[in-house]
Design a protein around this motif. Structure first.
Motif, mmCIF file in Angstrom:
data_model
loop_
_atom_site.group_PDB
_atom_site.id
_atom_site.type_symbol
_atom_site.label_atom_id
_atom_site.label_comp_id
_atom_site.label_asym_id
_atom_site.label_seq_id
_atom_site.Cartn_x
_atom_site.Cartn_y
_atom_site.Cartn_z
ATOM 1 N N MET A 103 -78.403 31.095 -16.317
ATOM 2 C CA MET A 103 -77.433 31.183 -17.406
ATOM 3 C C MET A 103 -78.128 31.424 -18.743
ATOM 4 N N LYS A 116 -69.392 29.661 -18.411
ATOM 5 C CA LYS A 116 -70.271 28.758 -17.672
ATOM 6 C C LYS A 116 -69.928 28.787 -16.185
ATOM 7 N N LEU A 117 -70.886 28.339 -15.401
ATOM 8 C CA LEU A 117 -70.637 28.127 -13.986
ATOM 9 C C LEU A 117 -69.966 26.761 -13.859
ATOM 10 N N TYR A 122 -69.034 30.621 -8.150
ATOM 11 C CA TYR A 122 -69.777 31.819 -8.517
ATOM 12 C C TYR A 122 -68.864 33.025 -8.662
ATOM 13 N N LEU A 125 -67.494 32.944 -12.142
ATOM 14 C CA LEU A 125 -68.551 33.245 -13.108
ATOM 15 C C LEU A 125 -68.881 34.730 -13.101
#
Length: 176
Positions: A103, A116-117, A122, A125
C-alpha cells in the motif's frame, strides 16, 4: 522462525512486495518484483536466494513460507539445502507487513490514502485502484502496469464513460 509472504501479486499495477520477517527480532526485509517482470516465480526465487545470503540465514532457522505458488521454486531450493520449510498461512504480523508495504508503494505513486485494504477484500481494493488508475491518465503511471496482467476492461470502460466523476472523487478524497 523466519516467515516469508507476498502482497500485490493480483493487482494489475505496481510491484509485488515480498517480506522476510524474523519473528523473534521483529526485523523485516522487503524485496520488490518490478511490474515489467513476466516470470515472477524465477525472479522471486533469485531475490530470496540473494537476500538469504546477505542476511546469513542458515538452515538452522525454520522457514515458514506463504502457500502462494510464487514460493514453490524457492521451497525446493531451501529443501535441497537442508532447511526445514513449513508451508502454511503466515502470521498476521507478517501478512500485515507485506500488505502495508504494498500500500505504501501505491500511495507513493499518488493513490489516495483513504483507499485501503479492508477485511482482506482484495477484489474491492483492486477495483478502487483500477478506478483511480484509469481516472488519472498520467503517462508517469504507465510504468506501473504489470506486464503479466491485463487491466479489467470494465473499470477502464466506466472511467472513460464518467471521467470527471472519478477525477473529482479522487481529488476530493486526496484533499480532505
Amino acid at each position: 522462525m523466519i516467515e516469508i509472504d507476498d502482497a500485490g501479486g493480483g493487482c494489475f499495477i505496481g510491484p509485488e512486495v515480498l517480506v522476510i520477517h524474523h519473528l523473534e527480532t521483529g526485523s523485516a526485509r522487503f524485496l520488490y518484483i518490478p511490474p515489467q517482470v513476466e516470470n515472477r516465480i524465477s525472479f522471486a526465487t533469485e531475490l530470496l536466494k540473494a537476500a538469504f545470503t546477505e542476511l546469513a540465514i542458515t538452515n538452522q532457522e525454520p522457514i515458514q513460507l506463504c502457500r502462494g505458488e510464487i514460493f514453490d521454486k524457492f521451497q525446493e531450493h531451501l529443501e535441497q539445502r537442508g532447511y526445514h520449510v513449513i508451508r502454511q498461512k503466515v502470521s498476521s504480523a507478517t501478512d500485515s507487513l507485506a500488505e502495508a508495504e504494498f500500500m505504501e508503494v501505491l500511495y507513493a505513486h499518488g493513490l489516495p490514502r483513504n483507499i485501503k485494504l479492508r477485511n482482506r477484500n482484495y477484489q474491492e481494493l483492486y477495483e478502487m485502484v483500477g478506478f483511480w488508475y484509469f481516472s488519472q491518465r498520467k503517462r508517469s503511471l504507465r510504468g506501473l502496469l504489470k506486464t503479466r496482467l491485463r487491466p479489467p476492461y470494465r473499470l477502464k470502460h466506466v472511467t472513460e464513460r464518467y471521467p470527471n466523476l472519478f477525477r473529482m472523487l479522487f481529488q476530493e478524497e486526496a484533499a480532505g
